[in-house]
Design an enzyme around this catalytic site. Sequence first.
Site, PDB file in Angstrom:
ATOM      1  N   CYS A  84     -31.443  -5.976  43.238  1.00 28.55           N
ATOM      2  CA  CYS A  84     -30.240  -5.144  43.152  1.00 28.55           C
ATOM      3  C   CYS A  84     -30.508  -4.107  42.070  1.00 28.55           C
ATOM      4  CB  CYS A  84     -28.990  -5.983  42.902  1.00 28.55           C
ATOM      5  SG  CYS A  84     -28.950  -6.884  41.344  1.00 28.55           S
ATOM      6  N   GLY A  85     -29.488  -3.421  41.610  1.00 28.16           N
ATOM      7  CA  GLY A  85     -29.724  -2.365  40.628  1.00 28.16           C
ATOM      8  C   GLY A  85     -30.402  -2.899  39.378  1.00 28.16           C
ATOM      9  N   THR A  86     -29.846  -3.960  38.843  1.00 30.55           N
ATOM     10  CA  THR A  86     -30.373  -4.559  37.614  1.00 30.55           C
ATOM     11  C   THR A  86     -31.157  -5.836  37.870  1.00 30.55           C
ATOM     12  OG1 THR A  86     -28.359  -5.849  37.391  1.00 30.55           O
ATOM     13  CG2 THR A  86     -28.418  -3.703  36.258  1.00 30.55           C
ATOM     14  N   GLY A  87     -30.916  -6.478  39.001  1.00 32.56           N
ATOM     15  CA  GLY A  87     -31.436  -7.826  39.267  1.00 32.56           C
ATOM     16  C   GLY A  87     -30.533  -8.907  38.706  1.00 32.56           C
ATOM     17  N   HIS A  99     -43.858 -22.972  34.739  1.00 34.21           N
ATOM     18  CA  HIS A  99     -43.002 -23.868  33.960  1.00 34.21           C
ATOM     19  C   HIS A  99     -41.733 -24.282  34.695  1.00 34.21           C
ATOM     20  CE1 HIS A  99     -44.691 -22.621  29.742  1.00 34.21           C
ATOM     21  NE2 HIS A  99     -45.635 -22.654  30.673  1.00 34.21           N
ATOM     22  N   HIS A 145     -42.941 -30.339  32.581  1.00 34.55           N
ATOM     23  CA  HIS A 145     -42.247 -29.326  33.381  1.00 34.55           C
ATOM     24  C   HIS A 145     -41.566 -29.965  34.586  1.00 34.55           C
ATOM     25  CE1 HIS A 145     -43.682 -26.303  30.766  1.00 34.55           C
ATOM     26  NE2 HIS A 145     -44.962 -26.409  31.122  1.00 34.55           N
ATOM     27  N   ASP A 183     -29.301  -5.299  47.719  1.00 38.11           N
ATOM     28  CA  ASP A 183     -28.074  -4.544  47.977  1.00 38.11           C
ATOM     29  C   ASP A 183     -28.454  -3.067  48.097  1.00 38.11           C
ATOM     30  OD1 ASP A 183     -28.361  -3.578  45.390  1.00 38.11           O
ATOM     31  OD2 ASP A 183     -26.427  -4.319  44.669  1.00 38.11           O
TER      32      ASP A 183
HETATM   33  C1  RB5 Z   1     -24.419  -2.024  42.195  1.00 35.08           C
HETATM   34  O1  RB5 Z   1     -23.859  -0.859  41.694  1.00 35.08           O
HETATM   35  C2  RB5 Z   1     -24.879  -2.902  41.068  1.00 35.08           C
HETATM   36  O2  RB5 Z   1     -23.777  -3.436  40.410  1.00 35.08           O
HETATM   37  C3  RB5 Z   1     -25.766  -3.985  41.600  1.00 35.08           C
HETATM   38  O3  RB5 Z   1     -26.837  -3.437  42.270  1.00 35.08           O
HETATM   39  C4  RB5 Z   1     -26.361  -4.923  40.576  1.00 35.08           C
HETATM   40  O4  RB5 Z   1     -27.016  -4.219  39.570  1.00 35.08           O
HETATM   41  C5  RB5 Z   1     -25.478  -5.952  40.060  1.00 35.08           C
HETATM   42  O5  RB5 Z   1     -25.849  -6.782  39.238  1.00 35.08           O
END
Ligand code: RB5
Length: 142
Positions: free
Chosen positions: A65-68, A98, A134, A8
């Site tokens: 994404c920002g956090t994954g 695994h 596994h 994203d």
């Molecule tokens: C975008 O601001 C953020 O919410 C997205 O990149 C992601 O971290 C969502 O899980």
Amino acid sequence: MTIAIGCDHGGVELKQELIKHLEERGITCTDVGCHTAESCDYPIYSKKVTDLVLDGSCELGILICGTGIGMSIAANKVKGIRAALCSDCFSAEATREHNNANVLCMGARVLGAGLACKIADIFIDTPFSNDERHVRRVGLIE
Ligand code: RB5
């Protein structure tokens, strides 16, 4: 090997770093977007990557994404996808051995490019163990 890769708006820069690194290794990257920092919806790009993994066009997928976290939640809704959110090398190796994970998720606001590339290398280079326990556990998930 061909990898499907998507992100994203939070992951555009890290995705470019990963593509450059992987292509230098001779790995083909199918980039499904997004391509700009304009705000967008990560589940759309998760679906594009999981489609390519499931239809066999790509052997593995990478989602950023920002956090994954959002990418991993979305990808794991898809039957046949085993997405692993990794922020360390040990987990990247273990989830291939695994869980036979087929999609790697990473957070661009969590990881620097150097560590993200190392995690991607380990994920790509580590085979599934094929150990009976596994295989059985992955079968139970499916
Ligand atoms: C975008 O601001 C953020 O919410 C997205 O990149 C992601 O971290 C969502 O899980």
